[in-house]
Design an enzyme around this catalytic site. Sequence first.
Site, PDB file in Angstrom:
ATOM      1  N   ASN A   1       6.931  -8.166   9.123  1.00  0.00           N
ATOM      2  CA  ASN A   1       6.155  -8.314   7.894  1.00  0.00           C
ATOM      3  C   ASN A   1       7.088  -8.805   6.772  1.00  0.00           C
ATOM      4  OD1 ASN A   1       4.036  -7.938   5.960  1.00  0.00           O
ATOM      5  ND2 ASN A   1       3.211  -6.306   7.242  1.00  0.00           N
TER       6      ASN A   1
ATOM      7  N   THR B   1       0.883  -1.176   0.000  1.00  0.00           N
ATOM      8  CA  THR B   1       0.000   0.000   0.000  1.00  0.00           C
ATOM      9  C   THR B   1       0.917   1.221   0.000  1.00  0.00           C
ATOM     10  OG1 THR B   1      -1.797  -1.108   1.151  1.00  0.00           O
ATOM     11  CG2 THR B   1      -1.741   1.285   1.316  1.00  0.00           C
TER      12      THR B   1
END
Length: 339
Positions: free
Chosen positions: A253, A191
């Site tokens: 992540n 994103t």
Amino acid sequence: MKRTRGTYDRLVRPLLFSFNAETAHHLAIELLQKASHFEPAMRLLKSFQPSSKPKTLFGLNFPNPIGLAAGLDKNGVALPAWEALGFGFIEIGTVTAKAQPGNPKPRIFRLPEQQALINRLGFNNDGADAIAKRLAALRVSARWPSVPVGINIGKSRATPLEQATDDYLYSFRLLRDFADYITLNISSPNTPGLRELQEPEKLSELLHTIGKQAGPAPKPLIVKISPDVSDAELKAILAVCEENGVSGIIATNTTLDHSSIAPQLDQAGGLSGAPLRNKSTAFVREIAARSTIPVIASGGILDAESAHEKFQAGAQLIQLYTGLVYRGPGLIREIIEAM
Ligand SMILES: Cc1cc2nc3c(=O)[nH]c(=O)nc-3n(C[C@H](O)[C@H](O)[C@H](O)COP(=O)(O)O)c2cc1C
């Protein structure tokens, strides 16, 4: 252990891998969603359950320290099945305030030789309203899992970064009552701009605002970080998390460091699995050494040894994604039996 691993290696994985990665993912999720409503299927899944290795953290009781990482069940459709498979906790999401389709396909790529995946999904999900409704229906059924459920929230793509806090707040307000803990995902590489929320000022504003809205029974707030931040940036993130009473940190992540991947195999997106293992372990070790905030390890856990390495580095809990794709749910049992 043999039974689950054998079946997964011989039958389930070859079947799933005969489809492209996203179709296989949908198939698996759909089956688990259906199984969640079908008692005989639940009994079958439960027959492979590992013995318990209880752990208490954030005031929550975990039957074992192995969790489902965010991204596998983004829409929270198969919670009973994840529990039946033996996970000690389940993290759903990433959920965004607005429903969104994510990036164009193809957007998940397998690298079997490397035991890795690359994804650029971009938070495809049903949105906070629909997911809150789904969770409300599950809660009034008798099927709500007894293991802790975390809800991972992120920023909608259409929301400008300057309005990110309000976007998180929208999902937070809708979902907090269903969650045993809330994870703020500020580290997905897919994103645009999201990772800038790791900058101290922006992170501070986000944590402060969410903290003020916590209500009378605040839920543990967890921050999921990227493995691509520098040492100085990590230090600053930890300071802000400590100032704001963050309960835990998920490290890490996926990574944008594709240096271990041959150019002809490479794709744009976040890399997970074995190539991420050492980097994410180094982050766990660093955070555990520098801070008292408990760490949940995520990144490259594909067998009992890589799981052990995370606990040795200081992790309190661990989460699986890519390992589940390559090794199947028997991996949970393999890790627990080796503990
Ligand atoms: C296909 C895919 C989708 C993912 N989606 C999310 C997500 O929505 N939110 C999130 O916080 N992490 C997401 N992740 C990251 C995983 O939760 C995990 O942190 C990362 O893959 C490292 O663990 P692993 O090496 O065990 O896969 C995703 C990972 C993959 C492979």
